[in-house]
Design a protein around this motif. Structure first.
Motif, PDB file in Angstrom:
ATOM      1  N   ALA C 156       0.830  -1.209   0.000  1.00  0.00           N
ATOM      2  CA  ALA C 156       0.000   0.000   0.000  1.00  0.00           C
ATOM      3  C   ALA C 156       0.862   1.256   0.000  1.00  0.00           C
ATOM      4  O   ALA C 156       0.598   2.212  -0.749  1.00  0.00           O
ATOM      5  CB  ALA C 156      -0.923  -0.020   1.218  1.00  0.00           C
ATOM      6  N   LEU C 157       1.906   1.265   0.810  1.00  0.00           N
ATOM      7  CA  LEU C 157       2.773   2.458   0.869  1.00  0.00           C
ATOM      8  C   LEU C 157       3.411   2.727  -0.491  1.00  0.00           C
ATOM      9  O   LEU C 157       3.482   3.877  -0.943  1.00  0.00           O
ATOM     10  CB  LEU C 157       3.866   2.269   1.930  1.00  0.00           C
ATOM     11  N   ASP C 158       3.859   1.676  -1.161  1.00  0.00           N
ATOM     12  CA  ASP C 158       4.521   1.857  -2.462  1.00  0.00           C
ATOM     13  C   ASP C 158       3.543   2.338  -3.532  1.00  0.00           C
ATOM     14  O   ASP C 158       3.884   3.164  -4.373  1.00  0.00           O
ATOM     15  CB  ASP C 158       5.196   0.547  -2.909  1.00  0.00           C
ATOM     16  N   ILE C 159       2.312   1.790  -3.496  1.00  0.00           N
ATOM     17  CA  ILE C 159       1.316   2.228  -4.484  1.00  0.00           C
ATOM     18  C   ILE C 159       0.957   3.698  -4.228  1.00  0.00           C
ATOM     19  O   ILE C 159       0.872   4.511  -5.163  1.00  0.00           O
ATOM     20  CB  ILE C 159       0.051   1.339  -4.428  1.00  0.00           C
ATOM     21  N   ALA C 160       0.790   4.046  -2.961  1.00  0.00           N
ATOM     22  CA  ALA C 160       0.437   5.429  -2.617  1.00  0.00           C
ATOM     23  C   ALA C 160       1.566   6.381  -3.013  1.00  0.00           C
ATOM     24  O   ALA C 160       1.324   7.497  -3.494  1.00  0.00           O
ATOM     25  CB  ALA C 160       0.158   5.531  -1.111  1.00  0.00           C
ATOM     26  N   GLU C 161       2.788   5.915  -2.832  1.00  0.00           N
ATOM     27  CA  GLU C 161       3.970   6.710  -3.179  1.00  0.00           C
ATOM     28  C   GLU C 161       3.948   7.101  -4.660  1.00  0.00           C
ATOM     29  O   GLU C 161       4.380   8.176  -5.049  1.00  0.00           O
ATOM     30  CB  GLU C 161       5.220   5.885  -2.848  1.00  0.00           C
ATOM     31  N   ALA C 162       3.408   6.183  -5.489  1.00  0.00           N
ATOM     32  CA  ALA C 162       3.334   6.450  -6.928  1.00  0.00           C
ATOM     33  C   ALA C 162       2.160   7.356  -7.268  1.00  0.00           C
ATOM     34  O   ALA C 162       1.946   7.700  -8.434  1.00  0.00           O
ATOM     35  CB  ALA C 162       3.223   5.141  -7.693  1.00  0.00           C
ATOM     36  N   GLY C 163       1.370   7.710  -6.259  1.00  0.00           N
ATOM     37  CA  GLY C 163       0.309   8.678  -6.492  1.00  0.00           C
ATOM     38  C   GLY C 163      -1.070   8.097  -6.685  1.00  0.00           C
ATOM     39  O   GLY C 163      -1.999   8.811  -7.052  1.00  0.00           O
ATOM     40  N   PHE C 164      -1.221   6.806  -6.469  1.00  0.00           N
ATOM     41  CA  PHE C 164      -2.543   6.204  -6.630  1.00  0.00           C
ATOM     42  C   PHE C 164      -3.217   5.971  -5.278  1.00  0.00           C
ATOM     43  O   PHE C 164      -2.547   5.745  -4.275  1.00  0.00           O
ATOM     44  CB  PHE C 164      -2.433   4.864  -7.364  1.00  0.00           C
ATOM     45  N   ASP C 165      -4.542   6.034  -5.310  1.00  0.00           N
ATOM     46  CA  ASP C 165      -5.303   5.737  -4.095  1.00  0.00           C
ATOM     47  C   ASP C 165      -5.259   4.244  -3.835  1.00  0.00           C
ATOM     48  O   ASP C 165      -5.312   3.434  -4.760  1.00  0.00           O
ATOM     49  CB  ASP C 165      -6.766   6.164  -4.265  1.00  0.00           C
ATOM     50  N   VAL C 166      -5.182   3.891  -2.559  1.00  0.00           N
ATOM     51  CA  VAL C 166      -5.156   2.474  -2.215  1.00  0.00           C
ATOM     52  C   VAL C 166      -5.866   2.262  -0.882  1.00  0.00           C
ATOM     53  O   VAL C 166      -5.721   3.044   0.049  1.00  0.00           O
ATOM     54  CB  VAL C 166      -3.698   1.933  -2.209  1.00  0.00           C
ATOM     55  N   ASP C 167      -6.693   1.207  -0.833  1.00  0.00           N
ATOM     56  CA  ASP C 167      -7.409   0.860   0.395  1.00  0.00           C
ATOM     57  C   ASP C 167      -6.841  -0.434   0.961  1.00  0.00           C
ATOM     58  O   ASP C 167      -6.534  -1.361   0.222  1.00  0.00           O
ATOM     59  CB  ASP C 167      -8.905   0.640   0.096  1.00  0.00           C
ATOM     60  N   ILE C 168      -6.715  -0.480   2.280  1.00  0.00           N
ATOM     61  CA  ILE C 168      -6.316  -1.722   2.956  1.00  0.00           C
ATOM     62  C   ILE C 168      -7.536  -2.261   3.690  1.00  0.00           C
ATOM     63  O   ILE C 168      -8.176  -1.522   4.436  1.00  0.00           O
ATOM     64  CB  ILE C 168      -5.192  -1.468   3.984  1.00  0.00           C
ATOM     65  N   VAL C 169      -7.847  -3.544   3.474  1.00  0.00           N
ATOM     66  CA  VAL C 169      -8.906  -4.185   4.257  1.00  0.00           C
ATOM     67  C   VAL C 169      -8.255  -5.190   5.205  1.00  0.00           C
ATOM     68  O   VAL C 169      -7.525  -6.084   4.768  1.00  0.00           O
ATOM     69  CB  VAL C 169      -9.924  -4.903   3.347  1.00  0.00           C
ATOM     70  N   GLU C 170      -8.471  -5.013   6.498  1.00  0.00           N
ATOM     71  CA  GLU C 170      -7.849  -5.872   7.514  1.00  0.00           C
ATOM     72  C   GLU C 170      -8.941  -6.405   8.437  1.00  0.00           C
ATOM     73  O   GLU C 170      -9.775  -5.649   8.923  1.00  0.00           O
ATOM     74  CB  GLU C 170      -6.806  -5.047   8.297  1.00  0.00           C
ATOM     75  N   THR C 171      -8.924  -7.709   8.680  1.00  0.00           N
ATOM     76  CA  THR C 171     -10.000  -8.299   9.501  1.00  0.00           C
ATOM     77  C   THR C 171      -9.852  -7.959  10.984  1.00  0.00           C
ATOM     78  O   THR C 171     -10.832  -7.908  11.707  1.00  0.00           O
ATOM     79  CB  THR C 171     -10.039  -9.832   9.384  1.00  0.00           C
ATOM     80  N   LYS C 172      -8.612  -7.742  11.428  1.00  0.00           N
ATOM     81  CA  LYS C 172      -8.396  -7.450  12.842  1.00  0.00           C
ATOM     82  C   LYS C 172      -8.699  -5.984  13.126  1.00  0.00           C
ATOM     83  O   LYS C 172      -8.749  -5.165  12.213  1.00  0.00           O
ATOM     84  CB  LYS C 172      -6.931  -7.749  13.204  1.00  0.00           C
ATOM     85  N   PRO C 173      -8.839  -5.618  14.402  1.00  0.00           N
ATOM     86  CA  PRO C 173      -9.115  -4.206  14.717  1.00  0.00           C
ATOM     87  C   PRO C 173      -7.947  -3.276  14.378  1.00  0.00           C
ATOM     88  O   PRO C 173      -8.122  -2.073  14.305  1.00  0.00           O
ATOM     89  CB  PRO C 173      -9.353  -4.219  16.235  1.00  0.00           C
ATOM     90  N   THR C 174      -6.748  -3.835  14.196  1.00  0.00           N
ATOM     91  CA  THR C 174      -5.591  -3.007  13.855  1.00  0.00           C
ATOM     92  C   THR C 174      -4.817  -3.624  12.701  1.00  0.00           C
ATOM     93  O   THR C 174      -4.860  -4.845  12.505  1.00  0.00           O
ATOM     94  CB  THR C 174      -4.638  -2.870  15.064  1.00  0.00           C
ATOM     95  N   ILE C 175      -4.116  -2.776  11.949  1.00  0.00           N
ATOM     96  CA  ILE C 175      -3.178  -3.327  10.979  1.00  0.00           C
ATOM     97  C   ILE C 175      -1.890  -3.703  11.723  1.00  0.00           C
ATOM     98  O   ILE C 175      -1.746  -3.407  12.908  1.00  0.00           O
ATOM     99  CB  ILE C 175      -2.893  -2.332   9.823  1.00  0.00           C
ATOM    100  N   GLY C 176      -0.973  -4.331  11.014  1.00  0.00           N
ATOM    101  CA  GLY C 176       0.311  -4.702  11.619  1.00  0.00           C
ATOM    102  C   GLY C 176       0.617  -6.176  11.501  1.00  0.00           C
ATOM    103  O   GLY C 176       1.759  -6.575  11.322  1.00  0.00           O
TER     104      GLY C 176
END
Lengths: 261, 127, 663
Positions: C156-176
């Motif tokens: 996600a960080l690399d895609i965002a770095e290139a200027g595109f929107d990106v969504d992360i879907v995570e089942t847990k209450p936190t990412i990591g």
């Protein structure tokens, strides 16, 4: 509830108690055990060699006879249970063996492992139900701390016996709870007592039996129960470092059900 | 003793010794380990190499308790006990190689010994 | 009549060793319509391609048959070649005489006969080929990353770095993900949290990244460049826009006995909780299975103490729909359950633990505040046994057949750190093989042995017997000294195999992405396209593709991002022209095709048709949206009237191939 019953040789001689109490308890539980009229010795031990045919045929004969009766076949002795289940599995899944065995026996209809073999404990758990047994207990063994001794032949090889988790079984512990006592879990309950090696190497049999008995005692057991006449013998005779008593599980079942004498 | 071949042992035992990854769990779990000159993993490896003579001549083949612990716990499904049985049967099938004799049985008996032990011992030690 | 050229490839010796290529090109020369036939060592090489182009010009070819490797390998190459010589690219047919012939046959005569038959079938098909023109479809400039562990975060960080929107879907209450539970990382022994949590914060602060935590993907529709994804935001009973993460509720909640999954159940948390101090987003979540208010309406403490008014017991699951051009699977792994390995007494003794539990026992934020204490009695263990390969490399049916790859290194780390911090502790490691192929990896393992005196023993543990005095009797093989050992241990640590997260299989079904028998996602090509799924627009990041450590995961995550960026940079994608087409005159309006279409590409409408005698009739007929159709062919099989056909794979073409084979 009616089953065919395979007692085996030892239960007719040195292990009469295992048989006698097993029958009394079954009667009290409303189970009819019909002894196979023409059963033969199972062979005592299952040969792991694929090219051993003749020594397995007597077991095949008993299995085929049970098929004709049409009921599931109940065994009580761990060794008979092991031999009958392994032989039945070979008849079902080893085409080479079953072809040779059938060829030799010349039955009217070939036998291909159709009989369902279960141990008496499986009958208690899966057909009667431990909860039903608990209801019928009139003389609970309250306060007794009992160590279940499975040995090797009741559970292994697990893929063929399909009775319980071979490394962490619960069937006898659940049985112990059903008769009102407290199970003692100890690590050597599924390790070998030495078995038939007592004939040939007493020292080895003593070492193995002592390890089992002392492990049970160390964990606070008052007594050990087993389903195997040879295990009972080894733990009684060869486990000379402890004096923990050893009983057949059927004796305690009969006692709890109030039908011991 | 006439020549016993590797193929004969493999056929009789039905074991594929090449499945072994040499983890030694069979020998780690064997209750007769200390009594054996050759241990379960060595049976598997020596049969693979065709080095049968030492096994055929060793008392180790009479120490296996057929307890299936190695069979149950092997992560590769090798079933080392079947290899031991294969070697033992190859020996017992030779003439004059019975490990116990009927006439010695009375000395081994005591009044409690279940005959299941005698039958099993005959199966394991005698043709 | 087509003018067909046949080109038989040797593929070096790959084909030529088991197929007589000369005999194949000679035999196919006499097939109807074939005006040129030849063979060459490497048809895909520049010289081979030029041979095709020259032949097209010289012999005025209208169709080309290449007898070579699988079309998955070089169909695109040869289509481009013929296009360069002025023929429509869909006038090429590939006869696969490598994967489906030479590689599976040993006998050269059989192989040659089969290759000729496959060639004849391809020739029969080309006769019925028609030029096709590919359409175009737009690309939604937004990516979805499923899974918020280190793999998903990096992608996600690399895609965002290139200027595109990106969504992360995570089942847990936190990412990591798993990395948050790890104490230190090999081989440099960086603190995992110190290098991970800044990346988590970067995700939260990056305006191009949107995190759907405590959420799941429930449906995926569409195709590359144009996916529509349903995301279920699970009710956390806390308004995330109001919660400040102050944590007061998590201290006041009266339900104190909930097993804390972050510490693998080795301590407890409250029914309302924030998984750990650096959670992102740092908001509370109510565990509905334990909350008294949600279970029986009796409590409400958290609501009373929350000064922000963020608690909302009435919150419901919410499903939202978003459009994406690309999807990245980053669903990660879990250690296997150890139910099949009770010989190690994991379920019988608290002092037999997994390696991940060991991480928590040595972590300052763990249940023992970083003190290595036995779970049973809280005492320092003085003898520790580590067991490698528990459930890995296991073909008995109890475990996993593969090597889990990371265990050798983390066990060396655990052993070394234990000896460093507690020099009075004896540490044994039982191994089958020590596998350390990585930069500075073997040096790291040797340091554990040579500098820290960790006892590495070649052999496996057979049984762990918990004794009444609280010690563990470890019975094991020492294969080098040919001994059976009994070690009286205080703690046993099992390196449990790792397996893909359970969410991977249903996700693969939704994505129509393929998996192997172990439920790892399959790559488009094991060597040359390792971060792409064979399903267009679906990319793979991290351990969902196979066991790997953190550096490898991060590399793959960035590689997947590069592939996504390459896709999102395009404004239009060329569509596959081999799509379904319905003959309206034959269509009986039964809807069978609509029901089986996995892409929702078929719609029905009422249309007016001219009938005999100048009458008209209204009939309900199917139409295919060519931009949505992926050419799977399900509808052509389902259609009872034969109205539905697939361009490039028409029923007639396939029957012609069958006829050619059976002739």
């Amino acid at each position: 509830m009616t089953f065919s019953y395979y007692p085996g040789c030892t239960l007719k001689t040195k292990a009469k108690d295992l048989d006698r109490y097993g029958r009394k308890a079954a009667e009290a539980l409303g189970v009819t055990l019909e002894e196979l009229p023409d059963w033969q010795c199972c062979g005592g031990t299952f040969s792991m060699s694929k090219d051993e045919i003749a020594s397995k045929l007597s077991a095949v004969r008993s299995l085929a006879s049970a098929k004709d009766k049409g009921n599931d076949l109940v065994t009580l002795c761990s060794a008979c249970h092991n031999v009958l289940k392994q032989t039945n599995d070979a008849m079902k899944n080893d085409p080479d063996f079953s072809a040779k065995a059938n060829n030799y026996m010349k039955l009217d209809v070939p036998y291909n492992g159709e009989t369902n073999v279960i141990h008496y404990l499986e009958m208690l758990r899966d057909r009667v139900g431990f909860d039903k047994i608990a209801e019928k207990v009139t003389n609970p063994l309250t306060g007794k701390k009992i160590a279940a001794y499975y040995g090797c032949l009741l559970l292994r090889p697990g893929k063929v016996m399909q009775m319980d988790n071979p490394e962490n079984p619960t069937i006898i512990e659940d049985f112990i709870r059903a008769i009102g006592a407290e199970p003692v879990v100890y690590p050597y309950r599924n390790e070998c007592c030495g078995g038939y090696v007592t004939m040939e190497d007493k020292a080895l049999a003593k070492k193995k039996s002592n390890k089992v008995a002392s492990s049970a005692a160390e964990n606070g057991a008052d007594m050990i129960i087993t389903a195997c006449p040879l295990c009972l013998y080894n733990l009684n005779k060869n486990a000379d470092e402890s004096d923990i008593p050893v009983y057949y599980f059927t004796e305690l079942l009969a006692e709890a059900l109030g039908v011991k004498d | 003793m006439s020549k016993v071949t590797k193929e004969q042992v493999l056929r009789s035992s039905g074991v594929n010794v090449l499945k072994c990854m040499r983890c030694g769990k069979c020998s780690a779990t064997c209750p007769s380990y200390d009594e054996m000159e050759y241990h379960p993993h060595q049976f598997v490896y020596m049969v693979e190499k065709g080095d049968l003579e030492p096994l055929l001549n060793s008392d180790s083949i009479y120490k296996c308790l057929s307890c299936y612990a190695c069979v149950e716990r092997c992560p590769r499904g090798v079933e080392p006990a079947k290899v031991v049985e294969g070697i033992r049967n190859a020996v017992l099938r030779q003439s004059g190689m019975n490990h116990i004799k009927a006439e010695n049985i009375p000395d081994m008996l005591d009044e409690d010994l279940p005959q299941q032990a005698i039958v099993s011992a005959f199966r394991k030690y005698k043709r | 009549m087509q003018r067909i050229g046949v080109f038989v490839c040797w593929c070096g010796s790959n084909i030529a060793a088991t197929v007589d290529v000369e005999a194949v090109s000679e035999a196919l020369k006499s097939e109807p319509g074939v005006v040129f036939s030849t063979n060459y060592q490497y048809m895909c090489s520049e010289a081979g391609q030029n041979m095709i182009k020259d032949a097209i010009k010289e012999h005025n070819l209208t169709g080309v048959v290449i007898c070579s490797c699988s079309p998955r390998m070089h169909e695109a190459t040869f289509r481009k070649t013929v296009q360069g010589a002025g023929i429509n690219p869909y006038m090429v047919e590939i006869a696969n005489i490598r994967e489906q012939c030479s590689w599976i046959h040993k006998d050269k005569q059989t192989g040659t006969e089969k290759a000729i038959i496959l060639g004849k079938a391809a020739i029969a098909k080309v006769h019925l080929n028609a030029p096709l023109t590919a359409g175009e479809s737009p690309v939604v400039k937004r990516a979805l990353v499923i899974g918020g562990g280190i793999a998903g975060i990096q992608t996600a960080l690399d895609i965002a770095e290139a200027g595109f929107d990106v969504d992360i879907v995570e089942t847990k209450p936190t990412i990591g993900g798993k990395m948050t539970q790890i104490d230190k990382t090999f081989p440099t022994l960086d603190c995992a949290a110190c290098i991970l949590t800044p990346k988590m914060v970067d995700c939260a602060q990056n305006e191009k990244i949107h995190i759907y935590s405590y959420s799941e993907v429930t449906a995926v529709k569409g195709f590359v460049g144009n996916f529509t994804v349903s995301i279920k935001k699970k009710a956390r009973y806390v308004d995330t826009t109001k919660c400040t993460g102050c944590g007061v509720c998590t201290e006041k909640c009266p339900v104190k006995n909930v097993p804390n999954e972050f510490n693998l159940g080795m301590n407890n948390r409250r029914a309302i909780y924030i998984p750990f101090a650096q959670a992102v987003p740092k908001v509370a979540t109510i565990d509905a299975d334990y909350c008294n208010m949600l279970k029986n309406g009796k409590c409400g403490v958290c609501s009373k103490v929350c000064t922000a008014g963020a608690i909302d017991y009435k919150q419901q699951d919410e499903i939202i729909e978003e459009k994406y051009g690309a999807i990245v699977a980053a669903t990660g792994f879990n250690p296997i359950k150890l139910d099949n390995f009770d010989e190690f007494a994991y379920s019988q003794s608290k002092d037999v633990i997994t390696s991940l539990e060991f991480e928590r026992l040595t972590n300052a934020a763990g249940p023992t505040s970083g003190q290595l204490l036995r779970p049973s009695d809280g005492k320092h263990p003085h003898t520790i046994v580590f067991v490698q390969c528990v459930g890995s490399r296991d073909t008995s049916g109890c475990g996993k057949p593969y090597c889990s790859k990371i265990c050798c290194m983390y066990t060396a780390k655990h052993a070394m750190l234990t000896r460093e911090k507690y020099p009075d502790t004896d540490v044994y490691v039982f191994y089958i093989d020590v596998r350390t192929p990585g930069k500075n990896f073997d040096e790291f393992y040797r340091r554990a042995v040579e500098d820290y005196n960790v006892h590495y023993i070649k052999g496996m543990v057979g049984k762990v017997a918990p004794r009444a005095d609280g010690t563990l009797d470890v019975q094991a093989s020492d294969l080098i000294s040919n001994e059976q050992l009994h070690i009286s241990a205080d703690l046993v640590v099992l390196a449990a195999a790792i397996e893909p997260d359970k969410s991977a299989r249903p996700l693969a079904t939704m994505l129509t992405a393929s998996m192997d028998t172990n439920d790892f996602f399959t790559e488009a090509h094991a060597k040359l396209r390792p971060v792409e799924s064979p399903t267009a627009g679906v990319f793979l990041s991290g351990t969902c593709q196979g066991p790997k450590d953190i550096p490898e995961t991060v590399s793959q995550a960035s590689a997947a991002a590069a592939k996504v960026i390459g896709l999102l940079c395009k404004d239009k994608l060329t569509c596959n022209p081999c799509v379904a087409h319905s003959d309206e005159m034959l269509c009986n309006g039964c809807s069978s095709c609509e029901k089986v279409c996995p892409y929702g590409a078929i719609t029905y409408s009422d249309k007016e048709f001219r009938m005999p005698d100048r009458t008209t009739a209204i009939r309900r007929v199917a139409a295919v949206n060519e931009a949505v159709c992926q050419g799977c062919g399900a509808c052509t099989v389902a259609c009872p009237s034969g109205a539905m056909d697939l361009k490039g794979f028409s029923n007639k073409q396939i029957m012609a191939e069958v006829d050619a084979i059976c002739k």
